[in-house]
Write a protein that holds these residues in place. Structure first.
Motif, PDB file in Angstrom:
ATOM      1  N   SER A  56       0.667  -0.951  -0.063  1.00 33.80           N
ATOM      2  CA  SER A  56       0.184   0.089   0.480  1.00 33.80           C
ATOM      3  C   SER A  56       0.870   0.868  -0.114  1.00 33.80           C
ATOM      4  N   LYS A  57       0.290   2.327  -0.256  1.00 30.37           N
ATOM      5  CA  LYS A  57       0.848   4.221  -0.140  1.00 30.37           C
ATOM      6  C   LYS A  57      -0.562   4.657  -0.116  1.00 30.37           C
ATOM      7  N   GLN A  58      -0.651   5.003   1.449  1.00 31.71           N
ATOM      8  CA  GLN A  58      -1.633   6.074   1.195  1.00 31.71           C
ATOM      9  C   GLN A  58      -1.394   6.800   2.236  1.00 31.71           C
ATOM     10  N   VAL A  59      -2.282   7.943   3.080  1.00 32.95           N
ATOM     11  CA  VAL A  59      -2.173   9.079   3.574  1.00 32.95           C
ATOM     12  C   VAL A  59      -3.357   8.403   5.019  1.00 32.95           C
ATOM     13  N   GLN A  64      -8.128   9.499  -1.200  1.00 31.13           N
ATOM     14  CA  GLN A  64      -8.621   9.949  -2.295  1.00 31.13           C
ATOM     15  C   GLN A  64      -7.067  10.329  -2.935  1.00 31.13           C
ATOM     16  N   ASN A  65      -6.516   9.042  -2.788  1.00 33.49           N
ATOM     17  CA  ASN A  65      -4.918   9.355  -3.483  1.00 33.49           C
ATOM     18  C   ASN A  65      -4.343   7.944  -2.965  1.00 33.49           C
ATOM     19  N   GLY A  66      -3.148   7.566  -3.691  1.00 33.44           N
ATOM     20  CA  GLY A  66      -2.718   6.340  -3.451  1.00 33.44           C
ATOM     21  C   GLY A  66      -3.129   5.098  -3.909  1.00 33.44           C
ATOM     22  N   TYR A  67      -2.799   4.190  -3.004  1.00 32.03           N
ATOM     23  CA  TYR A  67      -3.563   2.841  -3.383  1.00 32.03           C
ATOM     24  C   TYR A  67      -3.092   1.694  -2.695  1.00 32.03           C
ATOM     25  N   ASP A 141       2.395  11.700  -0.485  1.00 33.76           N
ATOM     26  CA  ASP A 141       3.598  11.473   0.420  1.00 33.76           C
ATOM     27  C   ASP A 141       3.381  10.339   1.106  1.00 33.76           C
ATOM     28  N   GLY A 142       2.494   9.750   1.045  1.00 32.41           N
ATOM     29  CA  GLY A 142       2.425   8.739   2.469  1.00 32.41           C
ATOM     30  C   GLY A 142       3.370   7.379   2.310  1.00 32.41           C
ATOM     31  N   ASN A 143       3.664   6.548   3.373  1.00 28.72           N
ATOM     32  CA  ASN A 143       4.817   5.442   3.621  1.00 28.72           C
ATOM     33  C   ASN A 143       4.470   4.135   2.508  1.00 28.72           C
ATOM     34  N   TYR A 150      -2.123   1.838   5.416  1.00 29.34           N
ATOM     35  CA  TYR A 150      -1.731   3.240   6.217  1.00 29.34           C
ATOM     36  C   TYR A 150      -1.675   2.585   7.671  1.00 29.34           C
ATOM     37  N   SER A 151      -0.723   3.628   8.036  1.00 25.35           N
ATOM     38  CA  SER A 151       0.551   2.838   9.425  1.00 25.35           C
ATOM     39  C   SER A 151      -0.019   1.466   9.766  1.00 25.35           C
ATOM     40  N   ASN A 152      -0.522   0.932  10.714  1.00 25.06           N
ATOM     41  CA  ASN A 152      -0.789  -0.279  10.892  1.00 25.06           C
ATOM     42  C   ASN A 152      -2.472  -1.084  10.466  1.00 25.06           C
ATOM     43  N   TYR A 153      -2.921   0.196  10.103  1.00 27.55           N
ATOM     44  CA  TYR A 153      -4.262  -0.358   9.772  1.00 27.55           C
ATOM     45  C   TYR A 153      -4.104  -1.629   8.395  1.00 27.55           C
ATOM     46  N   HIS A 154      -5.247  -2.922   8.162  1.00 23.24           N
ATOM     47  CA  HIS A 154      -5.273  -3.563   7.405  1.00 23.24           C
ATOM     48  C   HIS A 154      -4.098  -4.533   6.770  1.00 23.24           C
TER      49      HIS A 154
END
Length: 205
Positions: A56-59, A64-67, A141-143, A150-154
């Motif tokens: 993943s790469k989300q904020v 509404q951006n990333g994947y 600009d997410g990780n 995102y973070s440690n979700y999913h």
């Protein structure tokens, strides 16, 4: 033990904010927007968990951006693989056909994004083709994470190996070649001449 060598083993302890092992690379230029391929070997230990993120790469989880590329148990849409991505102030879920991933078994999974068209692959074969309007993914600009959203979700439950990300839409022939490569845990080869051609010998399948 991974599919090829070692693998990432993601463990969710069930807490609301679990302590888990996953890879968080920090902000990277992996802003896949128009054409891309994500592939990996996965081995889930609990196929009853929804939205198990492979990469993943989300904020945010519904940003509404990333994947985010996931295994899904069917409680949130389709049962199988899914890709969620953000575009033009919205986000879209795309699901593969209904597939049940057996626990403790390795599968090669992939998603190929080409504008609005999205193909899912399992073990080198295309499972379905989703046609859509051209909707480029919005960069952020997410990780970039492996084994989590995102973070440690999913969080993913199980092992992930041989993650590959391409900034191109690979062909079905390319995807089958990636799968066949992973079918050999150890590969030996020998030259059959002076032209640089090699043939496989031995190995463990």
């Amino acid at each position: 033990n991974g599919k090829m060598g070692n693998a990432l083993n993601v463990v969710d302890n069930g807490d609301p904010l679990p302590v888990a092992t996953y890879i968080e690379s920090g902000s990277t230029p992996l802003d896949l927007t128009s054409a891309f391929t994500i592939a990996a070997w996965v081995n889930t230990s609990n196929n009853a968990v929804t939205n198990q993120a492979i990469v993943s790469k989300q904020v945010w989880w519904n940003s509404q951006n990333g994947y985010r590329f996931c295994l899904n148990d069917g409680s949130n849409g389709g049962k199988g693989l899914d890709l969620v991505y953000g575009y033009s102030g919205n986000y879209r879920y795309v699901f593969s056909k209904q597939v049940t991933f057996e626990n403790n078994r390795w599968y090669h999974v992939a998603v190929v994004f080409n504008g609005g068209d999205i193909n899912f692959f399992i073990d080198g074969n295309v499972t379905d083709v989703n046609k859509g309007n051209p909707t480029p993914v919005v960069a952020n600009d997410g990780n970039f994470n492996i084994g989590a959203g995102y973070s440690n979700y999913h969080l993913f439950n199980g092992k992930i190996d041989e993650v590959m990300v391409f900034n191109a839409a690979l062909t079905p022939q390319d995807m089958n070649a990636l799968y066949q490569r992973g079918m050999r845990k150890y590969g030996l080869s020998r030259s059959v001449g002076t032209t640089g051609t090699f043939i496989p010998v031995g190995g463990i399948y």
